[in-house]
Design an enzyme around this catalytic site. Sequence first.
Site, PDB file in Angstrom:
ATOM      1  N   SER A 145       0.442  -0.966  -0.226  1.00 13.96           N
ATOM      2  CA  SER A 145      -0.168   0.060   0.022  1.00 13.96           C
ATOM      3  C   SER A 145       1.046   1.529  -0.295  1.00 13.96           C
ATOM      4  O   SER A 145       2.510   1.554  -0.177  1.00 13.96           O
ATOM      5  CB  SER A 145      -1.316  -0.312   1.283  1.00 13.96           C
TER       6      SER A 145
ATOM      7  N   ILE B  66       2.937   4.510   0.063  1.00  9.74           N
ATOM      8  CA  ILE B  66       4.598   4.934  -1.268  1.00  9.74           C
ATOM      9  C   ILE B  66       4.950   3.209  -1.554  1.00  9.74           C
ATOM     10  O   ILE B  66       6.127   3.638  -2.361  1.00  9.74           O
ATOM     11  CB  ILE B  66       5.318   5.301  -0.141  1.00  9.74           C
TER      12      ILE B  66
ATOM     13  N   SER C 136      12.632  10.163   6.466  1.00 10.70           N
ATOM     14  CA  SER C 136      11.631  11.350   7.030  1.00 10.70           C
ATOM     15  C   SER C 136      11.938  12.898   7.463  1.00 10.70           C
ATOM     16  O   SER C 136      13.193  12.674   7.910  1.00 10.70           O
ATOM     17  CB  SER C 136      11.069  11.259   7.767  1.00 10.70           C
TER      18      SER C 136
ATOM     19  N   TYR D 221       9.551   8.689  17.190  1.00  6.78           N
ATOM     20  CA  TYR D 221       9.506   8.153  16.177  1.00  6.78           C
ATOM     21  C   TYR D 221      10.766   8.794  15.271  1.00  6.78           C
ATOM     22  O   TYR D 221      11.437   8.524  14.183  1.00  6.78           O
ATOM     23  CB  TYR D 221       8.311   8.398  15.006  1.00  6.78           C
TER      24      TYR D 221
ATOM     25  N   LYS E  24      13.909   7.641  12.861  1.00 13.47           N
ATOM     26  CA  LYS E  24      14.428   8.620  11.460  1.00 13.47           C
ATOM     27  C   LYS E  24      16.104   9.391  11.410  1.00 13.47           C
ATOM     28  O   LYS E  24      16.122   9.640  10.561  1.00 13.47           O
ATOM     29  CB  LYS E  24      13.005   9.599  10.900  1.00 13.47           C
TER      30      LYS E  24
ATOM     31  N   SER F 239      -0.939   9.000   3.203  1.00 15.30           N
ATOM     32  CA  SER F 239      -1.257   7.348   3.634  1.00 15.30           C
ATOM     33  C   SER F 239      -1.303   6.702   5.040  1.00 15.30           C
ATOM     34  O   SER F 239      -1.664   7.615   5.690  1.00 15.30           O
ATOM     35  CB  SER F 239       0.872   6.777   2.910  1.00 15.30           C
TER      36      SER F 239
END
Length: 377
Positions: A46, A48, A170, A197, A201, A232
């Site tokens: 799904s 990207i 990101s 998170y 990254k 997304s």
Amino acid sequence: MEALLLGAGLLLGAYVLVYYNLVKAPPCGGMGNLRGRTAVVTGANSGIGKMTALELARRGARVVLACRSRERGEAAAFDLRQESGNNEVIFMALDLASLASVRAFATAFLSSEPRLDILIHNAGISSCGRTREAFNLLLRVNHIGPFLLTHLLLPCLKACAPSRVVVVASAAHRRGRLDFKRLDRPVVGWRQELRAYADTKLANVLFARELANQLEGTGVTCYAAHPGPVNSELFLRHVPGWLRPLLRPLAWLVLRAPRGGAQTPLYCALQEGIEPLSGRYFANCHVEEVPPAARDDRAAHRLWEASKRLAGLGPGEDAEPDEDPQSEDSEAPFSLSTPHPEEPTVSQPYPSPQSSPDLSKMTHRIQAKVEPETQLS
């Protein structure tokens, strides 16, 4: 009435400026014909990842969708074969939260595929959801799993050089800060998740940097790619249900479609002439400078060593293999094959001749044991 029209015109003009300068992604060019080349895209069922896989398939590559969910992975492979007209799109099971699953995937892939030219680490999570583990789940899925997978597939990447590794990162890395004393500590609560998170990254950017240093002169180059603000599943998956109807229209207006988000990863995977920029961070299809924490070579090497320990890599596994995993000339055309029919983790919609017997020297088959679903595909 005139004031209303003027206000509406100003709002529309402002939106157009924001959209074309901040939201709309530049189209990826790069290598047009990928026939005879093989790409692995994680989390490609799904968003990207799926759009990335679609573009690679349209250009003729053999594409392996490495996904956690068999049902969704098989369905995505079917969709991509139909849409691209390329029958060389298959599914293989991979759960990045499970190191055993990562090893099983690598074993199955190396046993069935004669080459690997492009490895795109797209899969990731932004929240632990309801899952509670004794380790940092975000770090495991977003960094340690991809780190281990890259390590296990490196012999094949080197044998097929020039080849590329793309890590989808990101802009959140700018808020990250790695605490090596608490690197794998479990994450609890949304505040810790937001911080964790960003930390993962930052780990992605440092990983690409150190990997480039480790692979200098091998013909394997690597890049960290920021897809931009994308509408997304990663954006809405963990939003409370009552809030989603309010956010969906806003997301549609101000966030990129997954196809737009795929452009920078595709650029890093396909654009010719960027080899000297190996290890750099890309956004909107061009190099972007990163803050000091993301270009700290000492921290990058320290993260590399910590990642080896957390991935369970022993001293023996850290050495280069004695024999070449692939005897054929990497520049010569290859007879691409589908996985062995006895391998339970691989879809096999279109059979073809078996791959080179030399590949049996690389690994032996093991039964994949996939842990409970925890990863965002």
